[in-house]
Design a protein around this motif. Structure first.
Motif, PDB file in Angstrom:
ATOM      1  N   VAL A 190      45.939  32.506  63.259  1.00 48.72           N
ATOM      2  CA  VAL A 190      46.122  31.461  64.269  1.00 48.72           C
ATOM      3  C   VAL A 190      47.248  31.779  65.259  1.00 48.72           C
ATOM      4  O   VAL A 190      47.237  31.293  66.378  1.00 48.72           O
ATOM      5  N   ALA A 191      48.202  32.600  64.882  1.00 54.42           N
ATOM      6  CA  ALA A 191      49.414  32.787  65.684  1.00 54.42           C
ATOM      7  C   ALA A 191      49.164  33.418  67.056  1.00 54.42           C
ATOM      8  O   ALA A 191      49.756  32.997  68.049  1.00 54.42           O
ATOM      9  N   LYS A 192      48.297  34.417  67.134  1.00 49.47           N
ATOM     10  CA  LYS A 192      48.054  35.070  68.431  1.00 49.47           C
ATOM     11  C   LYS A 192      47.424  34.097  69.426  1.00 49.47           C
ATOM     12  O   LYS A 192      47.837  34.026  70.587  1.00 49.47           O
ATOM     13  N   GLY A 193      46.438  33.362  68.983  1.00 50.41           N
ATOM     14  CA  GLY A 193      45.812  32.373  69.863  1.00 50.41           C
ATOM     15  C   GLY A 193      46.789  31.292  70.275  1.00 50.41           C
ATOM     16  O   GLY A 193      46.827  30.870  71.431  1.00 50.41           O
ATOM     17  N   TYR A 194      47.614  30.863  69.329  1.00 47.67           N
ATOM     18  CA  TYR A 194      48.631  29.856  69.626  1.00 47.67           C
ATOM     19  C   TYR A 194      49.622  30.400  70.659  1.00 47.67           C
ATOM     20  O   TYR A 194      49.996  29.702  71.611  1.00 47.67           O
ATOM     21  N   ALA A 195      50.044  31.651  70.489  1.00 46.49           N
ATOM     22  CA  ALA A 195      50.998  32.263  71.419  1.00 46.49           C
ATOM     23  C   ALA A 195      50.422  32.344  72.832  1.00 46.49           C
ATOM     24  O   ALA A 195      51.116  32.055  73.810  1.00 46.49           O
ATOM     25  N   VAL A 196      49.163  32.715  72.943  1.00 48.30           N
ATOM     26  CA  VAL A 196      48.526  32.782  74.263  1.00 48.30           C
ATOM     27  C   VAL A 196      48.416  31.383  74.870  1.00 48.30           C
ATOM     28  O   VAL A 196      48.700  31.185  76.057  1.00 48.30           O
ATOM     29  N   ASP A 197      48.052  30.396  74.072  1.00 49.52           N
ATOM     30  CA  ASP A 197      47.991  29.015  74.568  1.00 49.52           C
ATOM     31  C   ASP A 197      49.344  28.568  75.112  1.00 49.52           C
ATOM     32  O   ASP A 197      49.442  27.946  76.174  1.00 49.52           O
ATOM     33  N   ARG A 198      50.413  28.880  74.375  1.00 54.33           N
ATOM     34  CA  ARG A 198      51.761  28.492  74.814  1.00 54.33           C
ATOM     35  C   ARG A 198      52.153  29.242  76.084  1.00 54.33           C
ATOM     36  O   ARG A 198      52.771  28.682  76.982  1.00 54.33           O
ATOM     37  N   ALA A 199      51.804  30.533  76.171  1.00 55.05           N
ATOM     38  CA  ALA A 199      52.115  31.315  77.370  1.00 55.05           C
ATOM     39  C   ALA A 199      51.396  30.740  78.586  1.00 55.05           C
ATOM     40  O   ALA A 199      51.974  30.621  79.670  1.00 55.05           O
ATOM     41  N   ILE A 200      50.138  30.365  78.403  1.00 50.64           N
ATOM     42  CA  ILE A 200      49.376  29.761  79.506  1.00 50.64           C
ATOM     43  C   ILE A 200      50.041  28.472  79.960  1.00 50.64           C
ATOM     44  O   ILE A 200      50.167  28.207  81.163  1.00 50.64           O
ATOM     45  N   GLU A 201      50.500  27.670  79.018  1.00 50.95           N
ATOM     46  CA  GLU A 201      51.172  26.424  79.370  1.00 50.95           C
ATOM     47  C   GLU A 201      52.432  26.693  80.188  1.00 50.95           C
ATOM     48  O   GLU A 201      52.686  26.020  81.186  1.00 50.95           O
ATOM     49  N   LYS A 202      53.224  27.685  79.788  1.00 51.45           N
ATOM     50  CA  LYS A 202      54.445  28.043  80.529  1.00 51.45           C
ATOM     51  C   LYS A 202      54.107  28.542  81.936  1.00 51.45           C
ATOM     52  O   LYS A 202      54.812  28.235  82.893  1.00 51.45           O
ATOM     53  N   ILE A 203      53.042  29.305  82.041  1.00 54.81           N
ATOM     54  CA  ILE A 203      52.619  29.831  83.342  1.00 54.81           C
ATOM     55  C   ILE A 203      52.199  28.675  84.258  1.00 54.81           C
ATOM     56  O   ILE A 203      52.570  28.627  85.438  1.00 54.81           O
ATOM     57  N   LYS A 204      51.448  27.729  83.726  1.00 53.46           N
ATOM     58  CA  LYS A 204      51.043  26.554  84.515  1.00 53.46           C
ATOM     59  C   LYS A 204      52.266  25.755  84.952  1.00 53.46           C
ATOM     60  O   LYS A 204      52.326  25.288  86.087  1.00 53.46           O
ATOM     61  N   GLN A 205      53.232  25.579  84.051  1.00 48.22           N
ATOM     62  CA  GLN A 205      54.452  24.843  84.385  1.00 48.22           C
ATOM     63  C   GLN A 205      55.218  25.516  85.515  1.00 48.22           C
ATOM     64  O   GLN A 205      55.913  24.840  86.280  1.00 48.22           O
ATOM     65  N   ALA A 206      55.107  26.823  85.630  1.00 51.67           N
ATOM     66  CA  ALA A 206      55.784  27.564  86.699  1.00 51.67           C
ATOM     67  C   ALA A 206      55.009  27.482  88.016  1.00 51.67           C
ATOM     68  O   ALA A 206      55.441  28.044  89.025  1.00 51.67           O
ATOM     69  N   GLY A 207      53.856  26.816  88.003  1.00 52.12           N
ATOM     70  CA  GLY A 207      53.066  26.674  89.226  1.00 52.12           C
ATOM     71  C   GLY A 207      52.185  27.865  89.532  1.00 52.12           C
ATOM     72  O   GLY A 207      51.666  27.991  90.643  1.00 52.12           O
ATOM     73  N   ILE A 208      51.999  28.725  88.569  1.00 50.91           N
ATOM     74  CA  ILE A 208      51.141  29.901  88.746  1.00 50.91           C
ATOM     75  C   ILE A 208      49.713  29.485  88.412  1.00 50.91           C
ATOM     76  O   ILE A 208      49.449  28.955  87.341  1.00 50.91           O
ATOM     77  N   ASP A 209      48.792  29.717  89.355  1.00 49.92           N
ATOM     78  CA  ASP A 209      47.419  29.235  89.140  1.00 49.92           C
ATOM     79  C   ASP A 209      46.403  30.355  88.891  1.00 49.92           C
ATOM     80  O   ASP A 209      45.212  30.106  88.859  1.00 49.92           O
ATOM     81  N   ASN A 210      46.882  31.594  88.717  1.00 52.89           N
ATOM     82  CA  ASN A 210      45.939  32.657  88.359  1.00 52.89           C
ATOM     83  C   ASN A 210      46.644  33.664  87.466  1.00 52.89           C
ATOM     84  O   ASN A 210      47.701  34.152  87.781  1.00 52.89           O
ATOM     85  N   CYS A 211      46.061  33.882  86.329  1.00 50.63           N
ATOM     86  CA  CYS A 211      46.636  34.823  85.383  1.00 50.63           C
ATOM     87  C   CYS A 211      45.605  35.131  84.313  1.00 50.63           C
ATOM     88  O   CYS A 211      44.849  34.249  83.899  1.00 50.63           O
ATOM     89  N   LEU A 212      45.587  36.358  83.872  1.00 50.88           N
ATOM     90  CA  LEU A 212      44.733  36.780  82.768  1.00 50.88           C
ATOM     91  C   LEU A 212      45.640  37.358  81.691  1.00 50.88           C
ATOM     92  O   LEU A 212      46.458  38.243  81.969  1.00 50.88           O
TER      93      LEU A 212
END
Length: 185
Positions: free
Chosen positions: A162-184
């Motif tokens: 579960v940890a890798k998926g959780y880490a990616v979910d958290r990273a996506i949340e941080k990226i959205k909070q920074a106002g970044i709207d495109n990232c892979l």
């Protein structure tokens, strides 16, 4: 017919605009695998890698100071709200899958040599002894103080499922909070 041509034209314009922006790409080894981050925003890599490393430092059984490692050694630990919530969710998934998903398999993972990379086929007696230490029902969560306790000595958790998926979910949340709207990732 006219509407579909407009839709196609809009997609072509959108894509051509994206292609004109430079892509920032970086790959690092985190959580035992390659993590690549691609975005038109140069900030995305640092944000994603920092968050994934933070999660790895929190949840990895391979890092001696992580909460998971300390919990596995002590059998009882007051953990962060984040770790507590994740373990609570893992217990819910275990119950929903009748134990098919179970983070308490650490003793079995160790027995087969996956942790120390000294792979072996254990005896039936060793497997039976390790299985006695497995079961999410043996993970006791105390909501009042975020304490996690193992009711069976020798139980160990492994969040590899579960940890890798959780880490990616958290990273996506941080990226959205920074106002970044495109990232892979």
């Amino acid at each position: 017919m006219k509407r579909s041509r407009l839709t196609i034209a809009a997609i072509v314009l959108l894509l051509s605009g994206c292609l004109q922006q430079p892509l920032h790409r970086d790959t690092r080894v985190l959580m035992g695998t390659f993590v690549e981050v691609v975005s038109t925003d140069a900030r995305a890599q640092k944000i994603a890698f920092d968050e994934i490393k933070r999660i790895e430092d929190l949840l990895s059984k391979y890092r001696p100071e992580s909460e998971v490692s300390r919990l596995n050694r002590a059998g009882k630990l007051k953990v962060s709200a984040e770790t507590f919530a994740l373990l609570k969710t893992c217990k819910e998934f275990s119950a929903a899958t009748d134990g098919a998903f179970d983070v308490s398999v650490g003793a079995l993972v160790d027995l087969w040599g996956f942790t120390d990379k000294k792979f072996r086929v254990p005896s039936e007696q060793e497997i039976a002894a390790a299985l006695a230490k497995v079961g999410s029902d043996k993970i006791v969560l105390n909501e009042s103080d975020s304490t996690v306790e193992f009711s069976t000595p020798g139980l160990k958790i492994d969040l590899g499922g579960v940890a890798k998926g959780y880490a990616v979910d958290r990273a996506i949340e941080k990226i959205k909070q920074a106002g970044i709207d495109n990232c892979l990732i």
